[in-house]
Design an enzyme around this catalytic site. Structure first.
Site, short mmCIF file in Angstrom:
data_model
loop_
_atom_site.label_atom_id
_atom_site.label_comp_id
_atom_site.label_asym_id
_atom_site.label_seq_id
_atom_site.Cartn_x
_atom_site.Cartn_y
_atom_site.Cartn_z
N LYS A 13 0.83 -1.30 -0.14
CA LYS A 13 -0.14 0.00 0.38
C LYS A 13 1.23 1.56 -0.08
O LYS A 13 0.31 2.04 -0.75
CB LYS A 13 -0.92 -0.24 1.25
CG LYS A 13 -2.11 -0.79 1.43
CD LYS A 13 -3.47 -1.10 2.56
CE LYS A 13 -2.17 -1.36 3.73
NZ LYS A 13 -1.44 -2.05 4.47
N ARG A 88 -8.21 1.54 9.22
CA ARG A 88 -8.67 -0.22 9.58
C ARG A 88 -9.40 -0.55 10.71
O ARG A 88 -9.60 -1.67 11.22
CB ARG A 88 -7.44 -0.08 10.42
CG ARG A 88 -5.69 -0.38 9.59
CD ARG A 88 -4.34 -0.11 10.19
NE ARG A 88 -3.52 -0.37 10.04
CZ ARG A 88 -2.17 -0.13 9.31
NH1 ARG A 88 -2.41 0.95 9.28
NH2 ARG A 88 -1.55 -1.07 9.08
N ARG A 127 12.46 -7.08 4.69
CA ARG A 127 12.27 -6.05 4.71
C ARG A 127 12.78 -4.64 5.77
O ARG A 127 13.09 -5.18 7.14
CB ARG A 127 10.25 -5.20 4.91
CG ARG A 127 10.45 -3.88 4.61
CD ARG A 127 9.34 -3.68 4.61
NE ARG A 127 8.19 -3.69 5.85
CZ ARG A 127 6.49 -2.70 5.95
NH1 ARG A 127 6.45 -2.89 5.44
NH2 ARG A 127 6.44 -3.21 7.19
N ARG A 160 11.80 -2.57 10.97
CA ARG A 160 10.79 -2.20 12.00
C ARG A 160 10.63 -3.09 13.29
O ARG A 160 10.17 -4.84 12.69
CB ARG A 160 9.91 -1.57 10.32
CG ARG A 160 9.37 -0.38 10.61
CD ARG A 160 8.16 -0.34 9.75
NE ARG A 160 7.15 -1.33 10.46
CZ ARG A 160 5.99 -1.14 9.02
NH1 ARG A 160 5.88 -0.24 8.32
NH2 ARG A 160 4.78 -1.15 9.15
N ARG A 171 0.18 -8.31 13.69
CA ARG A 171 -0.13 -7.80 12.72
C ARG A 171 -1.78 -9.08 11.70
O ARG A 171 -3.00 -8.12 11.47
CB ARG A 171 0.41 -7.06 11.61
CG ARG A 171 1.41 -5.90 12.36
CD ARG A 171 3.09 -5.59 12.44
NE ARG A 171 2.65 -4.76 10.51
CZ ARG A 171 3.65 -4.58 9.91
NH1 ARG A 171 4.89 -5.29 10.14
NH2 ARG A 171 3.74 -3.85 9.19
P1 AMP Z 1 1.46 0.57 9.00
O1 AMP Z 1 2.73 2.01 8.92
O2 AMP Z 1 1.02 1.06 7.91
O3 AMP Z 1 2.11 -1.02 8.99
O4 AMP Z 1 1.63 0.95 10.11
C1 AMP Z 1 2.45 0.99 11.56
C2 AMP Z 1 1.18 0.69 12.59
O5 AMP Z 1 1.01 1.60 13.54
C3 AMP Z 1 0.40 -0.35 13.31
O6 AMP Z 1 0.73 -1.67 12.92
C4 AMP Z 1 -0.47 0.90 14.15
O7 AMP Z 1 0.03 -0.14 14.92
C5 AMP Z 1 -0.19 1.85 13.78
N1 AMP Z 1 -1.22 2.28 12.82
C6 AMP Z 1 -1.47 3.02 11.60
N2 AMP Z 1 -2.49 2.93 11.03
C7 AMP Z 1 -3.46 2.71 11.95
C8 AMP Z 1 -4.97 2.98 12.10
N3 AMP Z 1 -5.19 3.41 11.01
N4 AMP Z 1 -5.42 2.05 12.81
C9 AMP Z 1 -5.03 1.78 14.36
N5 AMP Z 1 -3.44 1.44 13.99
C10 AMP Z 1 -2.65 1.71 12.94
#
Ligand code: AMP
Length: 216
Positions: A13, A88, A127, A160, A171
């Site tokens: 994404k 989400r 990654r 990460r 996740r």
């Molecule tokens: P991402 O970089 O999109 O994989 O997001 C990393 C982490 O940030 C996720 O695993 C969540 O802990 C938090 N996070 C990001 N966006 C959201 C969201 N819309 N709702 C809840 N947690 C979020």
């Protein structure tokens, strides 16, 4: 044009979101990036979010709704925006719908990136990301300097914490339990949901996504 990107972690994404945003000439907002920047800067938002993020759990809806409202009110988003990982949970989808209704702006398309789980685990475990500009890489080792990083000082490649195997498994579970129902919610509310096969070369997936947003 307002585009919502949905799909499991590791589906691409972020990378495709950059390309779609560039093609549409609009910014991209990723709540994950906003939260990681807050963690790095040690702000109250970052301190609150860090534990959830490290475990691969979702940050509470009320926090995300605050970020969403602030981001969508910014003038740079007047022509449109690509929302990456911003929605989400079903309450977040409802919250976004309420914010957009208030701003009298329609949600144009929901792009759902689909890919098998074993491909995701392989992608995430290989990654690294630049800790400066967040660009993801496969096949580059942690602690390398990211010479192409646009930030100053240049970023360093890091793994990460939430790409460690336990957090990745969590996740995936969180995605199935809390984010997959968002797809059904959008369909039930008459949104234009376009499924994109996320397996393939970057340019191939990009062509599929651009077609779905009417730029192909
Ligand atoms: P991402 O970089 O999109 O994989 O997001 C990393 C982490 O940030 C996720 O695993 C969540 O802990 C938090 N996070 C990001 N966006 C959201 C969201 N819309 N709702 C809840 N947690 C979020």
């Amino acid at each position: 044009m307002i585009v919502v990107l949905l799909g499991p972690p590791g589906a691409g994404k972020g990378t495709q979101g950059e390309r779609i945003a560039a093609a549409l000439g609009v910014p991209k907002i990723a709540t994950g990036d906003v939260l990681r920047a807050a963690v790095k800067a040690g702000t109250p938002l970052g301190l609150e979010a860090k534990g959830y993020m490290d475990r691969g759990d979702l940050v509470p809806d009320v926090v995300i709704l605050g970020i969403m409202k602030q981001a969508l009110a910014a003038p740079e988003q007047a022509r449109g925006v690509v929302l990456d990982g911003v929605v989400r949970t079903v309450p977040q989808a409802e919250g976004l719908a309420a914010v957009l209704a208030e701003l009298h702006r329609p949600l144009d398309v929901v792009l759902l990136f689909t890919i098998a789980e074993d491909a995701l685990v392989a992608r995430l475990s290989g990654r690294t990301v630049c800790d400066g500009c967040q660009t993801p890489f496969t096949g580059r080792a942690p602690s390398e300097t990211h010479a192409e990083c646009a930030q100053s000082p240049k970023g360093t490649l890091v793994r990460r914490k939430d790409d460690e195997p336990d957090a990745v498994r969590n996740r995936m579970r969180v995605y199935e339990a809390q984010t997959a129902p968002v797809v059904a919610w959008y369909r039930a509310h008459g949104a234009n949901v376009a499924a994109i096969d996320a397996l393939g070369a970057l340019d191939v997936v990009q062509a599929r996504a651009l077609k779905a947003v009417g730029k192909g």
